[in-house]
Design a protein around this motif. Structure first.
Motif, short mmCIF file in Angstrom:
data_model
loop_
_atom_site.label_atom_id
_atom_site.label_comp_id
_atom_site.label_asym_id
_atom_site.label_seq_id
_atom_site.Cartn_x
_atom_site.Cartn_y
_atom_site.Cartn_z
N GLY A 5 18.74 0.93 34.42
CA GLY A 5 18.88 -0.52 34.47
C GLY A 5 18.97 -1.18 33.11
N ASN A 6 18.47 -0.53 32.07
CA ASN A 6 18.57 -1.10 30.73
C ASN A 6 20.01 -1.12 30.21
N ALA A 7 20.92 -0.51 30.96
CA ALA A 7 22.32 -0.51 30.55
C ALA A 7 22.88 -1.92 30.46
N VAL A 8 22.40 -2.81 31.31
CA VAL A 8 22.88 -4.20 31.27
C VAL A 8 22.60 -4.82 29.91
N ARG B 14 21.98 -3.25 27.06
CA ARG B 14 22.75 -2.57 26.03
C ARG B 14 24.19 -3.08 26.00
N MET B 15 24.75 -3.30 27.18
CA MET B 15 26.12 -3.81 27.24
C MET B 15 26.21 -5.23 26.71
N LYS B 16 25.18 -6.01 26.91
CA LYS B 16 25.20 -7.38 26.38
C LYS B 16 25.20 -7.37 24.85
N GLU B 17 24.59 -6.35 24.24
CA GLU B 17 24.68 -6.20 22.79
C GLU B 17 26.12 -5.94 22.38
N TRP B 18 26.81 -5.10 23.16
CA TRP B 18 28.21 -4.83 22.88
C TRP B 18 29.07 -6.09 23.03
N TRP B 19 28.78 -6.89 24.04
CA TRP B 19 29.57 -8.10 24.28
C TRP B 19 29.43 -9.12 23.14
N PHE B 20 28.36 -9.05 22.37
CA PHE B 20 28.23 -9.92 21.20
C PHE B 20 29.45 -9.77 20.29
N TYR B 21 30.00 -8.57 20.23
CA TYR B 21 31.20 -8.30 19.44
C TYR B 21 32.45 -8.37 20.32
N ALA B 22 32.40 -7.78 21.49
CA ALA B 22 33.59 -7.63 22.33
C ALA B 22 34.12 -8.96 22.85
N LYS B 23 33.31 -9.99 22.87
CA LYS B 23 33.80 -11.29 23.36
C LYS B 23 34.96 -11.79 22.51
N PHE B 24 35.04 -11.35 21.25
CA PHE B 24 36.12 -11.82 20.38
C PHE B 24 37.44 -11.10 20.66
N ALA B 25 37.44 -10.19 21.63
CA ALA B 25 38.69 -9.60 22.08
C ALA B 25 39.41 -10.53 23.06
N ALA C 292 33.56 -18.71 26.50
CA ALA C 292 33.54 -18.57 27.96
C ALA C 292 33.05 -17.18 28.36
N VAL C 293 33.46 -16.17 27.62
CA VAL C 293 33.01 -14.80 27.91
C VAL C 293 31.51 -14.71 27.69
N HIS C 294 31.03 -15.27 26.59
CA HIS C 294 29.59 -15.26 26.30
C HIS C 294 28.80 -15.92 27.42
N ARG C 295 29.27 -17.07 27.85
CA ARG C 295 28.56 -17.80 28.91
C ARG C 295 28.57 -17.03 30.23
N ALA C 296 29.64 -16.31 30.51
CA ALA C 296 29.74 -15.56 31.76
C ALA C 296 28.76 -14.41 31.80
N VAL C 297 28.53 -13.78 30.64
CA VAL C 297 27.74 -12.54 30.60
C VAL C 297 26.27 -12.77 30.30
N THR D 29 20.48 -8.48 36.46
CA THR D 29 20.57 -7.30 37.31
C THR D 29 21.95 -6.68 37.18
N VAL D 30 22.07 -5.46 37.68
CA VAL D 30 23.36 -4.78 37.66
C VAL D 30 24.40 -5.56 38.46
N ASP D 31 24.00 -6.07 39.64
CA ASP D 31 24.95 -6.82 40.48
C ASP D 31 25.41 -8.08 39.77
N GLU D 32 24.49 -8.82 39.18
CA GLU D 32 24.86 -10.04 38.45
C GLU D 32 25.80 -9.72 37.30
N TYR D 33 25.51 -8.64 36.63
CA TYR D 33 26.33 -8.26 35.47
C TYR D 33 27.73 -7.88 35.93
N GLN D 34 27.84 -7.06 36.96
CA GLN D 34 29.15 -6.62 37.42
C GLN D 34 29.99 -7.80 37.91
N GLN D 35 29.35 -8.77 38.57
CA GLN D 35 30.08 -9.95 39.02
C GLN D 35 30.58 -10.77 37.83
#
Length: 317
Positions: free
Chosen positions: A260-263, A265-276, A282-287, A292-298
């Motif tokens: 479950g900690n993967a969510v 860890r992925m949010k750390e990646w999105w700190f950079y990946a949002k600039f793609a 908008a990407v930052h606000r969405a993520v 939870t895993v379900d919230e993250y996947q949605q």
């Protein structure tokens, strides 16, 4: 030209490099986020072993990076790594973190140049594999680097990777390319560059100014744009489908590794990946609110369905 992935704690570990290589092709070299060497006579701990387990790095050219100021422990770790098949070990003299620096490690080692000189003399003589170093220019001021560089030049390093900022800069301000150039001129060993190569234009400017450049280490640029190394070799930018595939494989691999900690860890990646994406806010606000895993996947499904790729994926401070 050689391209390598920078060691970034919590971000560029064995899971990331394995998935990145599978999706975008392997880089020439990968450096592990820093590892604390075990006490002499002991083994690496479980967390460190996951990073250096040959099974987790199969097919990749990986260089373990050690964070220490104890020569005996460095030499002992080099022996353990050599037995695993590693052919080089890197000393971290670049980490600017206050907690690391306060212990005299990372960039904190640069406060005591004579001690670092003695350390390198011992480990270069006794290490079971060649020793490279990743360094900053000093602690407070660029003027420190003349003495530091002269000290490095006295040792048979496998390579010196220069991040041309001082410790107090952390990752702010403009890297001082002229001091990287000074290193190219004076060093008797191979030299690599690290710092703010976030898009093709910054790389092209560096090579135009310093055509002797042979190795560039990239961190935030690849976290933002996983196809950057491919683009630097003349290849195509990442498509939205490639980014989504990369994300999905990375998330799945982190779930397998840390549950479950993967969510988070992925949010750390999105700190950079949002600039793609064209609208990183908008990407930052969405993520950001996903727990939870379900919230993250949605949230991620919305991003890949409704957001458009950036015309130029580029990390922004």
């Amino acid at each position: 030209m050689m391209f390598s992935l920078a060691p970034m704690e919590g971000l560029t570990g064995h899971v990331f490099r394995r998935v990145h290589a599978a999706c975008f092709g392997p880089l020439d070299r990968y450096y592990t986020p820093f590892l604390a060497p075990p006490r002499v006579g002991s083994s690496f701990g479980k967390r460190a072993m996951r990073e250096i387990d040959p099974a987790n790095n199969q097919g990749l050219n990986v260089v373990p990076q050690l964070l220490t100021k104890q020569a005996d422990e460095f030499v002992w770790a080099s022996q353990l790594l050599a037995e695993m098949g590693y052919q080089e070990v890197n000393l971290n003299v670049g980490c600017p973190s206050g907690t690391v620096v306060s212990k005299g490690k990372g960039a904190g080692f640069l406060r005591h140049v004579d001690e670092l000189d003695a350390f390198l003399e011992e480990v270069c003589a006794r290490s079971a594999v060649p020793v490279s170093v990743k360094t900053r220019l000093g602690i407070q001021d660029d003027e420190e680097y003349g003495r530091i560089l002269a000290m490095y030049c006295r040792h048979p390093l496998a390579e010196l990777i220069v991040h041309p900022r001082v410790q107090k800069d952390r990752y702010q301000g403009v890297p001082r390319w002229e001091l990287y150039g000074k290193t190219l001129q004076e060093a008797p060993f191979p030299v690599a560059y690290n710092g703010d190569i976030v898009a093709c234009d910054t790389f092209e400017e560096l090579v135009a100014a310093y055509p002797e450049t042979r190795h560039v280490m990239i961190g935030r640029g690849i976290l933002t744009n996983p196809a950057l190394a491919r683009m630097l070799r003349g290849g195509a930018a990442a498509t939205l489908a490639e980014l989504e595939r990369f994300h999905n494989q990375l998330f799945s691999a982190y779930q397998e590794e840390i549950g479950g900690n993967a969510v988070f860890r992925m949010k750390e990646w999105w700190f950079y990946a949002k600039f793609a994406f064209a609208n990183p806010l908008a990407v930052h606000r969405a993520v950001r609110k996903a727990r939870t895993v379900d919230e993250y996947q949605q949230a991620v499904e919305r991003v890949f369905t409704t957001e458009h790729p950036a015309e130029l994926a580029r990390f922004q401070t």
